[in-house]
Design an enzyme around this catalytic site. Structure first.
Site, mmCIF file in Angstrom:
data_model
loop_
_atom_site.group_PDB
_atom_site.id
_atom_site.type_symbol
_atom_site.label_atom_id
_atom_site.label_comp_id
_atom_site.label_asym_id
_atom_site.label_seq_id
_atom_site.Cartn_x
_atom_site.Cartn_y
_atom_site.Cartn_z
ATOM 1 N N ASP A 1 0.782 -1.239 0.000
ATOM 2 C CA ASP A 1 0.000 0.000 0.000
ATOM 3 C C ASP A 1 0.820 1.299 0.000
ATOM 4 O O ASP A 1 1.813 1.399 0.720
ATOM 5 C CB ASP A 1 -0.858 0.100 1.270
ATOM 6 C CG ASP A 1 -1.584 -1.169 1.628
ATOM 7 O OD1 ASP A 1 -1.518 -2.133 0.870
ATOM 8 O OD2 ASP A 1 -2.224 -1.169 2.690
ATOM 9 N N TRP B 1 6.098 -10.330 1.282
ATOM 10 C CA TRP B 1 5.556 -9.588 2.414
ATOM 11 C C TRP B 1 6.256 -10.067 3.678
ATOM 12 O O TRP B 1 6.416 -11.274 3.889
ATOM 13 C CB TRP B 1 4.050 -9.831 2.487
ATOM 14 C CG TRP B 1 3.341 -8.918 3.429
ATOM 15 C CD1 TRP B 1 2.939 -7.644 3.170
ATOM 16 C CD2 TRP B 1 2.939 -9.215 4.768
ATOM 17 N NE1 TRP B 1 2.315 -7.121 4.278
ATOM 18 C CE2 TRP B 1 2.296 -8.062 5.275
ATOM 19 C CE3 TRP B 1 3.069 -10.326 5.602
ATOM 20 C CZ2 TRP B 1 1.777 -7.981 6.566
ATOM 21 C CZ3 TRP B 1 2.548 -10.265 6.884
ATOM 22 C CH2 TRP B 1 1.913 -9.101 7.359
HETATM 23 C C1 FRU Z 1 -3.923 -3.594 2.800
HETATM 24 C C2 FRU Z 1 -3.274 -4.052 4.096
HETATM 25 C C3 FRU Z 1 -3.568 -3.106 5.224
HETATM 26 C C4 FRU Z 1 -2.413 -3.318 6.154
HETATM 27 C C5 FRU Z 1 -1.272 -3.552 5.195
HETATM 28 C C6 FRU Z 1 -0.245 -4.499 5.710
HETATM 29 O O1 FRU Z 1 -3.334 -4.081 1.648
HETATM 30 O O2 FRU Z 1 -3.671 -5.366 4.412
HETATM 31 O O3 FRU Z 1 -4.825 -3.302 5.840
HETATM 32 O O4 FRU Z 1 -2.188 -2.225 6.988
HETATM 33 O O5 FRU Z 1 -1.837 -4.039 4.002
HETATM 34 O O6 FRU Z 1 0.885 -4.526 4.875
#
Ligand code: FRU
Length: 504
Positions: free
Chosen positions: A18, A42
């Protein structure tokens, strides 16, 4: 590194999701983002950081937030930025911890960090600012969006309660102590089990809430998507009895982008009052072939938002992006494709560039003309639908010389449907189609090495897609079936590589 983008934001290395903390501060645009620097996957989230003076050329800044405190050790999740009354840049984010080994339960607390120069950030010793155990499913409450309105500060959070997504409000007079102010909006079930990244703002006299929905089931879901970003338009009411809660009275949820790779959108105000938006140009589901190159994820181009007819949001490429134009390749007006030479003479094509084009062999009732080549192009093309006789026509981009590989944008004049066809774009697939009635069809396209962004009829629709064709597939063709299509105008520019010369 053949898929590295030429003029988009992407992580210098590792992972991006994000956009976070978008703000214009002391003469610079700041874009932060969910970042894992140690690999293209991630992991415990950091906040990566880019700055720009013009919204076009960007510099990488040092990582702004590390997951280095007990309350954020498993990640500094998404959030937003404001300038406080002392003139400091303040980042609000969610401190994330896993509670159980199965990673079902989380502890998510709301935190902040400051900077006086927009470069170095210091976490508030008072963190976490909101940490009381909250009555949400599994502890899921995150992604603070902070804004000032009606004489006080507000924070909106995405949450999950009784299997439904919702947005919670908090309010504050000092940005430090926060008081719960109710549920602003809630899923009816079709709108999913969790809402992420809420963003509320006033636009053209209305209030808009942009949301990223996990587990949507409504008609706006395409091809079994597990998450979608969209918005509702309505009226924000704060200070309601009994305890001064806030709610948004709103209309139906509308998808913000009709393409494939558009999630977690966030907006901010430019210095001239324009509402600007970035989104993650990827999603949680799709294949991520750039992982082989050691990176993953990108952001969309910056877009301007306006409210159009029927209270529909329109997204347009930010006007600053004209600075990306490096060379004009094509500039033609009044051009017929799919007609005999005599007919074409009658129309009297004017312009530059098309002389280099070549007819491509096609079946008798089909015509296709190769226009130009490139993998970093802006194309601004208007078809005169009313004067065309072709049943179906459009443009192929990122096409291989045998045209087996291509990304096809097609209008079906009789069905009045527009299609973005990625089924032959290489690696990824899928077709997205919408109803569209138009006398003129303007396709404004931005092609980069592994992406295509399309704005149809000045933002009436937009389609965002990652594509992964062979690097040699860079043809651009106009095609027509069952008749002729009138190209009212077509301009093509080669765009700059803003990262050229920078260490990659
Ligand atoms: C959205 C999300 C958010 C969170 C972030 C974690 O894509 O799931 O809700 O803060 O990504 O990386």
């Amino acid at each position: 590194m053949k898929r590295r983008l030429a003029y988009h934001l992407m992580p210098p290395r590792g992972w991006m999701n994000d956009p976070n903390g978008l703000i214009y501060y002391r003469g610079e645009y700041h874009v932060f983002y969910q970042h894992y620097p140690h690999g293209p996957k991630w992991g415990p989230m950091h906040w990566g950081h880019f700055t720009s003076r013009d919204l076009v050329h960007w510099q990488e800044a040092p990582i702004a937030l590390y997951p280095d405190r007990p309350y954020d050790a498993d990640g500094c999740f998404s959030g937003s930025a404001v300038v406080d009354p002392l003139g400091r840049l303040v980042l609000f984010y969610t401190g994330h911890r896993w509670v159980d080994r199965e990673k079902k339960h989380v502890r998510q607390v709301q935190c902040r960090a400051f900077s006086r120069d927009g470069r170095g950030f210091e976490k508030d010793p008072a963190n976490p600012l909101i940490a009381e155990p909250v009555d949400v499913d599994g502890g899921h409450i995150r992604d603070p969006k902070v804004f000032y309105r009606d004489g006080r500060w507000w924070m909106l959070l995405g949450a999950r309660k009784a299997g439904r997504g919702e947005v919670r409000a908090y309010r504050s007079d000092d940005l430090v102590s926060w008081e719960a102010a109710g549920v602003v909006a809630r899923s009816d079930g079709a709108l999913g089990f969790m809402w992420e990244c809420p963003d509320l703002f006033a636009l053209d006299g209305r209030d808009v809430l942009v949301l990223s929905v996990e587990g949507p089931k409504g008609p706006f879901v395409c091809d079994g998507e597990r998450s979608v970003t969209g918005y509702v338009v309505g009226t924000w009411r704060a200070g309601l009895p009994p305890a001064g809660q806030a709610v948004l009275e709103h209309g139906p949820f509308v998808r913000l982008d009709d393409g494939f790779d558009f999630y977690a959108a966030q907006t901010f105000l430019g210095p001239d009052g324009r509402r600007l938006l970035f989104a993650w140009m990827d999603d949680w589901q799709g294949p991520k072939p750039t992982v082989d190159e050691g990176w993953s994820g990108a952001l969309t181009l910056p877009r301007e938002l306006v409210l159009g007819p029927g209270e529909r949001l329109r997204m347009r490429p930010a006007r600053e992006l004209v600075q990306l134009r490096e060379a004009e390749l094509i500039n033609v007006r009044h051009w017929l494709v799919g007609a005999s030479d005599a007919e074409m003479r009658g129309v009297g094509t004017r312009g530059v560039g098309i002389a280099e084009s070549a007819e491509v062999n096609e079946a008798a009732d089909r015509a296709a003309v190769a226009v130009t080549r490139g993998d970093r192009l802006e194309i601004d093309l208007t078809f005169d639908v009313a004067r065309s006789t072709a049943h179906r026509f459009g443009i192929d981009v990122r096409a291989s010389s045998d045209r087996r590989e291509r990304t096809r944008l097609l209008y079906d004049r009789r069905a009045r449907r527009f299609r973005f066809d990625r089924s032959r774009s290489g690696i990824v697939g899928g077709i997205r189609e919408v109803s569209l009635s138009a006398e003129r069809l303007r396709l404004h396209l931005f092609i980069d090495r592994s992406s295509v962004e399309l704005f149809v009829n000045d933002g009436e629709r937009s389609f965002t897609a990652r594509v992964y064709p062979d690097p040699g597939s860079d043809g651009v063709l106009i095609f027509a079936e069952g008749g002729a299509v009138v190209v009212e105008s077509m301009r093509v520019w080669r765009l700059k590589d803003i990262w050229a010369g920078m260490p990659q």
